[in-house]
Write a protein that holds these residues in place. Structure first.
Motif, PDB file in Angstrom:
ATOM      1  N   ALA A 195     -24.279  44.097 -35.642  1.00  0.00           N
ATOM      2  CA  ALA A 195     -23.482  44.335 -34.216  1.00  0.00           C
ATOM      3  C   ALA A 195     -23.311  45.422 -34.033  1.00  0.00           C
ATOM      4  N   ARG A 196     -22.077  45.363 -34.550  1.00  0.00           N
ATOM      5  CA  ARG A 196     -20.750  46.404 -34.129  1.00  0.00           C
ATOM      6  C   ARG A 196     -21.404  47.684 -34.058  1.00  0.00           C
ATOM      7  N   GLN A 197     -22.362  48.172 -35.436  1.00  0.00           N
ATOM      8  CA  GLN A 197     -22.635  49.540 -35.689  1.00  0.00           C
ATOM      9  C   GLN A 197     -24.106  50.048 -34.180  1.00  0.00           C
ATOM     10  N   LEU A 198     -24.536  48.517 -34.332  1.00  0.00           N
ATOM     11  CA  LEU A 198     -25.179  48.992 -32.416  1.00  0.00           C
ATOM     12  C   LEU A 198     -24.371  49.418 -31.204  1.00  0.00           C
ATOM     13  N   GLU A 199     -23.209  48.377 -31.401  1.00  0.00           N
ATOM     14  CA  GLU A 199     -22.470  48.522 -30.097  1.00  0.00           C
ATOM     15  C   GLU A 199     -21.449  49.849 -30.326  1.00  0.00           C
ATOM     16  N   GLN A 200     -21.026  50.106 -31.555  1.00  0.00           N
ATOM     17  CA  GLN A 200     -20.376  51.772 -31.739  1.00  0.00           C
ATOM     18  C   GLN A 200     -21.590  53.363 -31.112  1.00  0.00           C
ATOM     19  N   THR A 201     -23.099  53.202 -31.762  1.00  0.00           N
ATOM     20  CA  THR A 201     -23.812  54.180 -30.968  1.00  0.00           C
ATOM     21  C   THR A 201     -24.011  53.692 -29.332  1.00  0.00           C
ATOM     22  N   ARG A 202     -24.302  52.584 -29.133  1.00  0.00           N
ATOM     23  CA  ARG A 202     -23.820  52.471 -27.939  1.00  0.00           C
ATOM     24  C   ARG A 202     -23.293  53.422 -27.071  1.00  0.00           C
ATOM     25  N   GLU A 203     -22.152  53.314 -27.506  1.00  0.00           N
ATOM     26  CA  GLU A 203     -21.107  52.975 -26.793  1.00  0.00           C
ATOM     27  C   GLU A 203     -21.014  55.293 -27.245  1.00  0.00           C
ATOM     28  N   VAL A 204     -20.883  55.773 -28.358  1.00  0.00           N
ATOM     29  CA  VAL A 204     -21.336  56.799 -28.263  1.00  0.00           C
ATOM     30  C   VAL A 204     -22.118  57.845 -27.144  1.00  0.00           C
ATOM     31  N   VAL A 205     -23.304  57.172 -27.445  1.00  0.00           N
ATOM     32  CA  VAL A 205     -24.973  57.789 -26.113  1.00  0.00           C
ATOM     33  C   VAL A 205     -24.616  57.947 -24.703  1.00  0.00           C
ATOM     34  N   LEU A 206     -23.567  56.493 -24.317  1.00  0.00           N
ATOM     35  CA  LEU A 206     -23.684  56.349 -22.968  1.00  0.00           C
ATOM     36  C   LEU A 206     -22.063  57.320 -22.706  1.00  0.00           C
ATOM     37  N   THR A 207     -21.456  57.355 -23.773  1.00  0.00           N
ATOM     38  CA  THR A 207     -19.998  58.290 -22.846  1.00  0.00           C
ATOM     39  C   THR A 207     -20.434  59.893 -23.281  1.00  0.00           C
ATOM     40  N   GLU A 208     -20.975  59.850 -24.799  1.00  0.00           N
ATOM     41  CA  GLU A 208     -20.794  61.969 -24.502  1.00  0.00           C
ATOM     42  C   GLU A 208     -22.321  62.207 -24.334  1.00  0.00           C
ATOM     43  N   GLY A 209     -23.604  61.559 -24.148  1.00  0.00           N
ATOM     44  CA  GLY A 209     -24.647  61.540 -23.709  1.00  0.00           C
ATOM     45  C   GLY A 209     -25.221  61.892 -22.290  1.00  0.00           C
ATOM     46  N   ASP A 210     -26.728  62.182 -21.579  1.00  0.00           N
ATOM     47  CA  ASP A 210     -26.272  61.826 -20.304  1.00  0.00           C
ATOM     48  C   ASP A 210     -26.883  60.498 -20.378  1.00  0.00           C
ATOM     49  N   PRO A 211     -25.557  60.383 -19.123  1.00  0.00           N
ATOM     50  CA  PRO A 211     -25.375  58.672 -18.441  1.00  0.00           C
ATOM     51  C   PRO A 211     -26.561  58.389 -17.524  1.00  0.00           C
ATOM     52  N   MET A 212     -28.139  59.475 -17.044  1.00  0.00           N
ATOM     53  CA  MET A 212     -28.855  59.424 -16.560  1.00  0.00           C
ATOM     54  C   MET A 212     -30.148  58.677 -17.103  1.00  0.00           C
ATOM     55  N   VAL A 213     -29.946  58.396 -18.269  1.00  0.00           N
ATOM     56  CA  VAL A 213     -31.386  58.483 -19.620  1.00  0.00           C
ATOM     57  C   VAL A 213     -31.472  56.803 -19.522  1.00  0.00           C
ATOM     58  N   ALA A 214     -31.811  56.291 -20.506  1.00  0.00           N
ATOM     59  CA  ALA A 214     -32.309  54.993 -21.247  1.00  0.00           C
ATOM     60  C   ALA A 214     -32.751  55.495 -22.644  1.00  0.00           C
ATOM     61  N   TRP A 215     -32.043  55.086 -23.627  1.00  0.00           N
ATOM     62  CA  TRP A 215     -31.481  55.287 -24.851  1.00  0.00           C
ATOM     63  C   TRP A 215     -32.479  54.113 -25.379  1.00  0.00           C
ATOM     64  N   LEU A 216     -33.110  54.549 -26.924  1.00  0.00           N
ATOM     65  CA  LEU A 216     -33.662  53.824 -27.847  1.00  0.00           C
ATOM     66  C   LEU A 216     -32.323  53.880 -28.927  1.00  0.00           C
ATOM     67  N   ILE A 217     -32.130  52.778 -29.396  1.00  0.00           N
ATOM     68  CA  ILE A 217     -31.001  52.919 -30.322  1.00  0.00           C
ATOM     69  C   ILE A 217     -31.854  51.999 -31.908  1.00  0.00           C
ATOM     70  N   VAL A 218     -31.664  52.477 -32.382  1.00  0.00           N
ATOM     71  CA  VAL A 218     -32.425  51.666 -33.720  1.00  0.00           C
ATOM     72  C   VAL A 218     -31.405  51.734 -35.477  1.00  0.00           C
ATOM     73  N   VAL A 219     -31.249  51.460 -35.669  1.00  0.00           N
ATOM     74  CA  VAL A 219     -30.121  50.772 -36.466  1.00  0.00           C
ATOM     75  C   VAL A 219     -30.556  50.276 -37.710  1.00  0.00           C
ATOM     76  N   SER A 220     -30.420  50.717 -38.517  1.00  0.00           N
ATOM     77  CA  SER A 220     -31.221  49.953 -40.096  1.00  0.00           C
ATOM     78  C   SER A 220     -29.262  49.375 -41.005  1.00  0.00           C
ATOM     79  N   ARG A 221     -29.310  48.424 -42.416  1.00  0.00           N
ATOM     80  CA  ARG A 221     -28.279  48.659 -43.159  1.00  0.00           C
ATOM     81  C   ARG A 221     -29.314  47.403 -44.300  1.00  0.00           C
ATOM     82  N   PRO A 222     -29.189  47.954 -45.418  1.00  0.00           N
ATOM     83  CA  PRO A 222     -28.973  47.336 -46.659  1.00  0.00           C
ATOM     84  C   PRO A 222     -29.010  45.963 -46.577  1.00  0.00           C
ATOM     85  N   ALA A 223     -30.093  45.026 -46.983  1.00  0.00           N
ATOM     86  CA  ALA A 223     -28.732  43.679 -47.486  1.00  0.00           C
ATOM     87  C   ALA A 223     -27.719  43.843 -48.886  1.00  0.00           C
TER      88      ALA A 223
END
Length: 447
Positions: A195-223
């Motif tokens: 969840a933390r990695q998902l939120e960190q990525t969300r913050e990065v793409v919405l802060t540094e990316g184009d704010p007018m678009v929707a973003w698909l974010i997928v995070v994978s983490r080994p068990a």
């Protein structure tokens, strides 16, 4: 698609650490050198002279006990064909029936210890062979082993073995209780880390990316994330993972029409980041113009975490086909085909990254679609009112009449098993994309 069998061995063992070897499969030569140079045994290295035998009535299954003991600790290697004084006597490779070993393990451990790999290693001249059993540290510890009482042969009992120093002991009741609490804590922390990695990525793409678009974010983490001592992947290794993921994604998609998003957006030149390799075409460069093509971010973390983010509005915005119904109401467009392709690429990337790092555990994946609602507000009366799913119909993009326009998309989760075939990869991608697109009231038909 390549076989995953060669990647099942643990990448970093006591032998690798003691010999200063890179994370490669264990060879006979490495075992020979380890026997000559490593003094004694360790909690994660146990020399065995004879091959495992089927338990007699009234005895514990020693093989199951030894495997469970290592899995309950930090994993390790059981090497058969080496005496306690580290003299290599060898074993008869024809007598090493690995299928029997797995059956004994399944019948005598609870929960079953997954990810165990058993293989033969022989000298160059073929004169001597050893059996190597590679046991990963288990996220499902404590593992019990089933045995019978020596005094009352009809009495079956469960107990928890544990490897410490060069001995195998048994956990007391309060230690078993602590082991369970540690397991639940590990599982909770894994969920929080995802969840933390998902939120960190969300913050990065919405802060540094184009704010007018929707973003698909997928995070994978080994068990079981890569241990900290394992060497970090090189730039060339990261580049190979990206290249291999393109081929795997294309294989997963089959005849499904659509562009290769990573091939179109990434330059194939990952840059160093914070304990990760980063590829992206939306991060502002020091020199040069800000990119106008499809926006994307890919991160290959040293601990095995993989981040994949791509805009899923770019194409329709460029075509000026933003759906508004009624006309003054601002929706954020979501290209469903781009979501489906992106999820397949993300799953392929997670698989290939795990293959390259020789991670033998399963992986947890989570996916979500996000945007910045504030960027779409038009005062004083217009407000963001949700996402709109766009389906391609005869080369036109349209919002199905039966679709919903949710204000928020909830995260969708899936699990990628350790040994993932093409079918398993496709099922994982289908599960994730369906979890997202079904929230719009539409179906996902990637495969």
């Amino acid at each position: 698609m390549r076989s995953y069998a060669d990647a099942m061995a643990t990448s970093w063992t006591r032998i690798h650490q003691e010999l200063g070897a890179p994370p490669v499969p264990v060879t006979y030569e490495m075992i020979e050198q380890a026997a000559a140079e490593i003094e004694g045994e360790r909690d994660d290295l146990d020399w065995k002279r004879d091959l495992p035998k089927k338990a007699e009535p009234g005895e514990w299954n020693e093989f199951a006990k030894d495997v469970a003991a290592m899995a309950n600790a930090r994993g390790g290697l059981l090497i058969y064909g080496v005496r306690n004084d580290r003299t290599i006597t060898g074993i008869d490779p024809d007598a090493a029936n690995t299928e029997h070993l797995y059956k004994w393990l399944r019948a005598n451990t609870q929960p079953f210890v997954t990810g165990v790999d058993a293989y033969i290693r022989s000298s160059a001249d073929g004169s001597k062979s050893v059996l190597v059993v590679d046991v990963p540290a288990s996220a499902m510890a404590p593992h019990f082993v089933l045995g019978t009482s020596p005094r009352e042969k009809q009495l079956h009992a469960f107990a928890v073995p544990f490897r410490y120093a060069d001995h195998t002991g048994w956990l007391a009741e309060h230690e078993i209780d602590r082991a369970y609490r540690e397991r639940f804590a590990r599982q909770a922390e894994a969920d929080r880390a995802l969840a933390r990695q998902l939120e960190q990525t969300r913050e990065v793409v919405l802060t540094e990316g184009d704010p007018m678009v929707a973003w698909l974010i997928v995070v994978s983490r080994p068990a079981r994330p890569v241990p900290p001592l394992v060497p970090a992947p090189t730039r060339d290794e990261a580049r190979k993972v990206l290249r291999a993921a393109l081929g795997t994604a294309a294989d997963m998609l089959g005849d499904f029409r659509g562009p290769a998003l990573m091939r179109d957006a990434l330059a194939g030149a990952p840059k160093v980041g914070l304990r990760r390799w980063v590829e992206g075409n939306f991060l502002q460069p020091f020199q040069g113009a800000h990119p106008n093509s499809r926006l994307m971010l890919v991160e290959l973390h040293h601990d095995g975490t993989v981040v994949y983010a791509v805009d899923v509005s770019r194409y329709v915005l460029q075509k000026n086909e933003v759906p508004k119904s009624p006309i003054h109401m601002p929706y954020v467009p979501v290209e469903t085909r781009t979501v489906q392709i992106g999820v397949c690429e993300a799953v392929a990337l997670a698989h290939e990254s795990r293959f390259a790092r020789r991670i033998d555990s399963g992986s947890d994946l989570t996916a979500v679609i996000v945007c910045d609602p504030a960027a779409h507000e038009r005062p004083p009366i217009l407000h963001y009112i949700g996402f709109a799913p766009l389906i391609e119909n005869h080369s036109f993009l349209e919002v199905p009449s039966h679709a919903r326009t949710p204000m928020k998309i909830l995260p969708a989760g899936s699990e990628l098993p350790g040994a993932a075939s093409r079918v398993v990869l496709r099922d994982c991608a289908q599960s994730l994309s369906s979890g997202l697109l079904n929230q719009f009231g539409v179906e996902s038909n990637v495969v």
